[in-house]
Design a protein around this motif. Structure first.
Motif, short mmCIF file in Angstrom:
data_model
loop_
_atom_site.label_atom_id
_atom_site.label_comp_id
_atom_site.label_asym_id
_atom_site.label_seq_id
_atom_site.Cartn_x
_atom_site.Cartn_y
_atom_site.Cartn_z
N ARG A 1 0.84 -1.21 0.00
CA ARG A 1 0.00 0.00 0.00
C ARG A 1 0.87 1.25 0.00
O ARG A 1 0.57 2.23 -0.69
CB ARG A 1 -0.90 0.02 1.25
N THR A 2 1.95 1.22 0.79
CA THR A 2 2.81 2.41 0.88
C THR A 2 3.57 2.64 -0.43
O THR A 2 3.71 3.78 -0.88
CB THR A 2 3.77 2.28 2.08
N LEU A 3 4.03 1.57 -1.07
CA LEU A 3 4.69 1.70 -2.38
C LEU A 3 3.72 2.30 -3.41
O LEU A 3 4.10 3.16 -4.21
CB LEU A 3 5.15 0.33 -2.88
N GLY B 1 5.24 4.06 12.84
CA GLY B 1 4.24 3.90 13.89
C GLY B 1 4.74 3.00 15.00
O GLY B 1 5.90 2.56 14.97
N ASP B 2 3.85 2.72 15.95
CA ASP B 2 4.25 1.92 17.11
C ASP B 2 3.89 0.43 16.94
O ASP B 2 3.93 -0.33 17.90
CB ASP B 2 3.62 2.48 18.40
N VAL C 1 1.23 -1.62 11.37
CA VAL C 1 1.90 -0.30 11.28
C VAL C 1 1.81 0.41 12.63
O VAL C 1 2.78 1.04 13.07
CB VAL C 1 1.25 0.57 10.17
N GLY C 2 0.66 0.29 13.29
CA GLY C 2 0.44 0.95 14.57
C GLY C 2 -0.49 2.14 14.40
O GLY C 2 -0.64 2.68 13.30
N HIS C 3 -1.11 2.54 15.50
CA HIS C 3 -2.08 3.64 15.44
C HIS C 3 -1.47 4.95 15.92
O HIS C 3 -2.02 6.02 15.70
CB HIS C 3 -3.32 3.29 16.26
N GLU C 4 -0.35 4.85 16.62
CA GLU C 4 0.34 6.05 17.09
C GLU C 4 1.62 6.21 16.28
O GLU C 4 2.39 5.25 16.16
CB GLU C 4 0.73 5.90 18.57
N GLY C 5 1.80 7.39 15.75
CA GLY C 5 3.02 7.63 14.97
C GLY C 5 2.76 8.70 13.93
O GLY C 5 1.79 9.46 14.05
N GLY D 1 -3.17 3.86 10.65
CA GLY D 1 -2.10 2.95 10.24
C GLY D 1 -2.48 2.11 9.03
O GLY D 1 -1.70 1.27 8.58
N GLU D 2 -3.68 2.36 8.47
CA GLU D 2 -4.13 1.58 7.31
C GLU D 2 -3.56 2.14 6.00
O GLU D 2 -3.87 1.66 4.92
CB GLU D 2 -5.65 1.54 7.25
#
Ligand code: ZN
Length: 307
Positions: free
Chosen positions: A56-58, A80-81, A122-126, A149-150
């Motif tokens: 997704r990030t790519l 993220g955390d 990925v985490g929700h905080e970051g 983080g999605e």
């Protein structure tokens, strides 16, 4: 043999399409990234949840890089955390995309919806960080807190809060049971301030009908098809196509250049204690073996008087 042909038809090379509505109010990009995400998976040997996060990030990096020119690059990082530790990607003007996950083996059970738990990994905080290097002056980095983080929501929130462009982002990666990437793609719609409520409502209806972008790609929709559905009812024209690929600009010469910047005693230790060095590129996982002769050459250059 027919199975082979069907697979070929469904796996056209990755590319991106850039369009605008005739009134200029909506800028739209769509991409199919199945091949490049699968190459990233196979190079980094990512576990399924990490594959989805990286893919997704790519795809987002490819979309953000759609209008780059010349030597310009964009770097997209999600830090993220979650157990993945971070996802780092970049894209250049030629549609070359590369990236890695800090922990490629990060994996989680499916989320409450039965989907790969990208937000969890990925985490929700970051933060999401976007660095644009325009090829002159200092690169500019903007950031925004992670929303879920999605990835798609995080990038959309970044574009709205940091770059003040109302944006709709969708990113998707479907992973086979054996871990191979089945389909990947995404779209990015950017609305100019003069877009009215009716147009926004129409767009939302279209996007709801389009559904998950990974399923759309899996069903064989091209970037043009995806834009056609997203912009249904809006006259639009295609401004351009760009081929996309996983590509890293690392090379043996670059690796030698990096080692040459290390302190002399470190290079000497590589030579005397290890009789060589093995360096791995983070972005593409390529391994470079440096021989004693390579290291001796670097040491010799260091010992020469500086001009
Ligand atoms: Zn590399």
């Amino acid at each position: 043999m027919s199975g082979v042909c069907v697979r070929k038809v469904n796996n056209l090379a990755d590319y991106l399409v850039h369009a605008t509505t005739e009134d200029g109010n909506i800028r739209a990009l769509a991409a199919v990234t199945t091949e490049l995400v699968e190459e990233a998976r196979s190079r980094h040997d990512t576990a399924p949840t990490a594959t989805a996060a990286l893919g997704r990030t790519l795809t987002a990096a490819a979309l953000l890089g759609a209008t780059l020119k010349g030597e310009q690059t964009v770097t997209l990082r999600l830090i993220g955390d979650g157990p993945i530790g971070g996802v780092i990607t970049d894209a250049d003007a030629e549609g070359r995309v590369r990236g890695y996950a800090k922990d490629p083996q990060a994996d989680l059970p499916p989320n409450a919806l039965g989907k790969l738990d990208v937000g969890g990994v990925v985490g929700h905080e970051g933060f999401v960080y976007v660095t644009r290097d325009m090829g002159f002056g200092q690169p500019y980095t903007g950031s925004a807190p992670l929303v879920s983080g999605e990835v798609a929501e995080d990038v959309a929130n970044y574009l709205v809060t940091s770059e003040q462009v109302p944006s709709a982002v969708a990113l998707g990666v479907l992973v086979e049971r054996n871990g191979v990437v089945r389909s990947a793609g995404g779209y990015l719609l950017q609305l100019l301030p003069q877009t009215d409520d009716d147009q926004r409502a129409e767009l939302e209806k279209n996007l709801a009908a389009l559904g998950a972008v990974s399923s759309a790609v899996d069903a064989g929709l091209t970037p043009e098809d995806i834009l056609g559905r997203a912009l249904h009812g809006f006259p639009f024209r295609i401004l351009g196509h760009k081929p996309l690929s996983f590509h890293c600009n690392c090379s043996r010469e670059r690796v030698l250049g990096v080692v040459a910047t290390l302190p002399r005693h470190e290079v000497a230790a590589m030579l005397e204690e290890d009789r060589g060095a093995e360096l791995r590129c983070h972005f593409c996982n390529e391994v470079y073996q440096l021989t004693p002769a390579d290291l001796e050459g670097i040491l010799k250059a260091k010992d020469e008087p500086q001009a």
